[in-house]
Write a protein that holds these residues in place. Sequence first.
Motif, PDB file in Angstrom:
ATOM      1  N   THR A  82      32.296  57.461  36.785  1.00  0.00           N
ATOM      2  CA  THR A  82      31.218  56.930  36.855  1.00  0.00           C
ATOM      3  C   THR A  82      31.538  56.818  38.025  1.00  0.00           C
ATOM      4  N   LEU A  83      30.230  56.081  39.086  1.00  0.00           N
ATOM      5  CA  LEU A  83      30.068  55.712  39.906  1.00  0.00           C
ATOM      6  C   LEU A  83      31.550  54.313  40.542  1.00  0.00           C
ATOM      7  N   PHE A  84      31.450  53.764  39.516  1.00  0.00           N
ATOM      8  CA  PHE A  84      32.501  52.810  39.455  1.00  0.00           C
ATOM      9  C   PHE A  84      34.037  53.647  39.873  1.00  0.00           C
ATOM     10  N   LEU A  85      34.039  53.905  38.562  1.00  0.00           N
ATOM     11  CA  LEU A  85      35.930  55.188  38.837  1.00  0.00           C
ATOM     12  C   LEU A  85      36.009  55.404  40.043  1.00  0.00           C
ATOM     13  N   TYR A  86      35.131  56.280  40.527  1.00  0.00           N
ATOM     14  CA  TYR A  86      34.915  56.848  41.537  1.00  0.00           C
ATOM     15  C   TYR A  86      35.162  56.093  42.827  1.00  0.00           C
ATOM     16  N   HIS A 166      25.148  67.657  33.481  1.00  0.00           N
ATOM     17  CA  HIS A 166      24.704  68.336  31.877  1.00  0.00           C
ATOM     18  C   HIS A 166      25.972  68.855  31.399  1.00  0.00           C
ATOM     19  N   PRO A 167      26.132  69.102  30.375  1.00  0.00           N
ATOM     20  CA  PRO A 167      27.913  69.592  29.085  1.00  0.00           C
ATOM     21  C   PRO A 167      27.049  70.880  29.105  1.00  0.00           C
ATOM     22  N   ALA A 168      28.196  71.848  29.519  1.00  0.00           N
ATOM     23  CA  ALA A 168      27.652  73.306  29.181  1.00  0.00           C
ATOM     24  C   ALA A 168      27.126  74.089  27.976  1.00  0.00           C
ATOM     25  N   ALA A 169      26.196  74.598  27.800  1.00  0.00           N
ATOM     26  CA  ALA A 169      25.742  75.152  26.429  1.00  0.00           C
ATOM     27  C   ALA A 169      26.633  75.380  25.262  1.00  0.00           C
ATOM     28  N   THR A 170      27.917  75.847  26.008  1.00  0.00           N
ATOM     29  CA  THR A 170      28.872  76.625  24.962  1.00  0.00           C
ATOM     30  C   THR A 170      29.981  75.424  24.471  1.00  0.00           C
ATOM     31  N   SER A 173      30.347  69.700  21.272  1.00  0.00           N
ATOM     32  CA  SER A 173      29.550  67.873  20.850  1.00  0.00           C
ATOM     33  C   SER A 173      28.897  67.607  22.043  1.00  0.00           C
ATOM     34  N   LYS A 174      27.902  67.291  21.855  1.00  0.00           N
ATOM     35  CA  LYS A 174      26.768  66.976  22.933  1.00  0.00           C
ATOM     36  C   LYS A 174      26.737  65.315  23.185  1.00  0.00           C
ATOM     37  N   SER A 175      26.461  64.637  24.346  1.00  0.00           N
ATOM     38  CA  SER A 175      26.453  63.191  23.988  1.00  0.00           C
ATOM     39  C   SER A 175      24.863  62.891  24.456  1.00  0.00           C
ATOM     40  N   SER A 176      24.297  61.973  24.049  1.00  0.00           N
ATOM     41  CA  SER A 176      23.036  61.423  24.809  1.00  0.00           C
ATOM     42  C   SER A 176      22.658  60.627  25.267  1.00  0.00           C
ATOM     43  N   ALA A 177      23.563  60.516  25.790  1.00  0.00           N
ATOM     44  CA  ALA A 177      24.232  59.722  27.109  1.00  0.00           C
ATOM     45  C   ALA A 177      23.749  60.791  28.407  1.00  0.00           C
ATOM     46  N   ILE A 178      23.278  59.681  29.579  1.00  0.00           N
ATOM     47  CA  ILE A 178      23.331  60.245  31.199  1.00  0.00           C
ATOM     48  C   ILE A 178      23.955  60.368  31.824  1.00  0.00           C
ATOM     49  N   TRP A 179      24.700  61.302  32.484  1.00  0.00           N
ATOM     50  CA  TRP A 179      25.748  61.385  33.555  1.00  0.00           C
ATOM     51  C   TRP A 179      25.304  61.537  34.413  1.00  0.00           C
ATOM     52  N   LEU A 180      25.553  61.039  35.506  1.00  0.00           N
ATOM     53  CA  LEU A 180      25.089  60.649  37.196  1.00  0.00           C
ATOM     54  C   LEU A 180      26.773  61.465  37.635  1.00  0.00           C
ATOM     55  N   ASP A 181      26.392  63.242  38.584  1.00  0.00           N
ATOM     56  CA  ASP A 181      27.471  63.333  39.350  1.00  0.00           C
ATOM     57  C   ASP A 181      27.157  62.691  40.813  1.00  0.00           C
TER      58      ASP A 181
END
Length: 336
Positions: A82-86, A166-170, A173-181
């Motif tokens: 996350t931005l805070f951890l970065y 976005h997690p890879a297609a492979t 488990s895929k979370s619905s949360a939005i993660w910013l890079d």
Amino acid sequence: MSLKIRSLTRKCIDIEFYIAIIGIILTVFHVYILTRKQMLKSSIISIMIGIGIFDICSMVLAISVRDLISSFYRDVCTPPLTLFLYRLFWILMTLRDHVIRCSTWLGILMAFIRFLVIRFNLRPTFKKVANVSFGFYSTAFIFVISSLIAILNYSRTKIVEVGVWHPAATCESKSSAIWLDHELRSPEFYTANDGFLLRVTVFINGFLSRIIPCVLLPTLTIMLILEIRRARKKMANSRFNFPKKADRTTTLVMIMTVTFSIASLPAGIFTLFQVMYTDVGFFHLSNFVEHFSNAILTAMASVHCVICFSMSSEYRRTVKEVLGLQPKQIYSNSIF
């Protein structure tokens, strides 16, 4: 090749993590021994206290950033920081570079003071550098100067959002949360004119933090060896023996100086090339050397107490007193 270097980098980080855990215990005990009243009798001791404190901070930071650094080597299914951890990661890395620089500079100062004490032993002006207070004042001065460099180094980067992760297609488990890079980048002020100011800033930081120690540490070691030989020869001609305690002090300082030299040399060499080469492959190699050097530095710092125990009879007596293995004694004014 790049994957192999990244794998070796992670191994260095993991190895340093475990060394740091042991090193903190040993170094805290080491600093405690040095701060005993019977030990505080020279600037060498007060500088060693400063080195020990900075080494402890470096080890704590090494432990703190381990998981954060590992996140940069995550797989395609692991979310980014996350931005805070970065931001926390970059602050901790800047602080670690700061305390390592302070520790290295104090190692240089310790060797230089020992040279002055032997070379100008009979001059009252130079005897002042042997006072305990001189070591503490010097430590504070070095801390302030290094802090200014740390602020300059921190200011040359900014954290920017580069998109949505976005997690890879492979991934199962895929979370619905939005993660910013996010990425670390240099401000436009530094990247203008083909990054001239950025290169200058990197060079100043590397020159003061790595290159100067690479030059001064072995140079001072050689100077100490030559000076102690000159002092022995002078004593022999005057029918006086060179004091064994002074001899042990110089040997102790030389051993610690060599440990700083071993840790600083690889990173110092790569700092020179880092200014000239900015490709990704060299970055990974330079990053590996940086972590490799830090691991060596942590290992060397962890054994400072062992070095002092083997070289100083006063240190050994103090350790035995603290552990209750020997009754307290009345000590002389000389430590080594």
